[in-house]
Design a protein around this motif. Structure first.
Motif, mmCIF file in Angstrom:
data_model
loop_
_atom_site.group_PDB
_atom_site.id
_atom_site.type_symbol
_atom_site.label_atom_id
_atom_site.label_comp_id
_atom_site.label_asym_id
_atom_site.label_seq_id
_atom_site.Cartn_x
_atom_site.Cartn_y
_atom_site.Cartn_z
ATOM 1 N N VAL A 1 -72.874 1.751 -35.450
ATOM 2 C CA VAL A 1 -74.318 1.972 -35.445
ATOM 3 C C VAL A 1 -74.611 3.302 -36.126
ATOM 4 O O VAL A 1 -74.071 4.334 -35.743
ATOM 5 N N LYS B 1 -77.587 5.961 -37.013
ATOM 6 C CA LYS B 1 -78.950 6.394 -36.695
ATOM 7 C C LYS B 1 -79.449 7.294 -37.817
ATOM 8 O O LYS B 1 -78.715 8.161 -38.284
ATOM 9 N N THR C 1 -80.633 -4.260 -38.896
ATOM 10 C CA THR C 1 -81.482 -3.076 -38.805
ATOM 11 C C THR C 1 -82.589 -3.211 -37.775
ATOM 12 O O THR C 1 -83.018 -4.324 -37.452
ATOM 13 N N SER C 2 -83.040 -2.063 -37.304
ATOM 14 C CA SER C 2 -84.197 -2.026 -36.393
ATOM 15 C C SER C 2 -85.498 -1.994 -37.184
ATOM 16 O O SER C 2 -86.572 -2.183 -36.615
ATOM 17 N N TYR D 1 -77.817 -4.898 -29.449
ATOM 18 C CA TYR D 1 -77.333 -3.546 -29.216
ATOM 19 C C TYR D 1 -78.210 -2.921 -28.142
ATOM 20 O O TYR D 1 -79.433 -2.912 -28.279
ATOM 21 N N LEU E 1 -82.227 2.256 -36.812
ATOM 22 C CA LEU E 1 -80.812 1.950 -36.635
ATOM 23 C C LEU E 1 -80.371 1.005 -37.747
ATOM 24 O O LEU E 1 -81.102 0.080 -38.108
ATOM 25 N N ILE F 1 -76.988 -1.210 -38.348
ATOM 26 C CA ILE F 1 -75.821 -1.633 -37.582
ATOM 27 C C ILE F 1 -74.898 -2.478 -38.460
ATOM 28 O O ILE F 1 -75.304 -3.519 -38.971
#
Length: 148
Positions: free
Chosen positions: A45, A47, A103-104, A118, A140, A142
């Motif tokens: 992950v 950030k 991705t977020s 996650y 995020l 990932i």
């Protein structure tokens, strides 16, 4: 008079020592959160933070990953525009397994291409790869090593 000066010097020395000690303790307490979290060998992950991105507003994920690589937080290899290895885990020649990106950032994700979980949340597959994906702060990214 001489005695008063000595007392003042000792008091100032003590005050300076206390201030230095307080500064050291403050800096030790200011641990920043890691930018790369290794949930497992096959689940990485990343950030993003504005601080790590600097003043760049159109940074690509690959550029961000390069800065993490320079800091010793991540290892990866790119071949023909594709991430082929992360932290020593390589895609096999037959691509029966490979690193997939999630991705977020909902504007750059597609749930129909797959999701991963996650920390209790679902994240969708990124719509493009690391070399073209423009990142945003506080998101995020990932990487999951998947077998097919």
């Amino acid at each position: 008079m001489k005695k008063t000066r000595n007392v003042c010097k000792k008091a100032l020395s003590c005050l300076l020592a206390i201030l230095i000690l307080a500064g050291i303790m403050l800096l030790a307490g200011c641990k920043s959160e890691p930018l790369v979290i290794k949930d497992s060998d096959t689940y990485i992950v990343i950030k993003t933070t504005q601080e790590a991105m600097g003043d760049k507003t159109d940074m690509l994920l690959i550029e961000y990953m390069e800065t993490l690589k320079e800091k010793g937080q991540l290892e990866f290899r790119v071949e023909n525009g594709m991430i082929t290895s992360i932290n020593g885990i390589d895609n096999p020649a037959d691509y029966s397994s490979c690193w997939m990106l999630y991705t977020s950032d909902e504007t750059l994700a597609n749930t129909s291409w797959g999701t991963v979980e996650y920390e209790g949340k679902q994240y969708a597959s990124a719509v493009s790869g690391a070399e073209t994906l423009k990142i945003k702060p506080d998101q995020l990214y990932i990487w999951v090593y998947k077998s097919f």
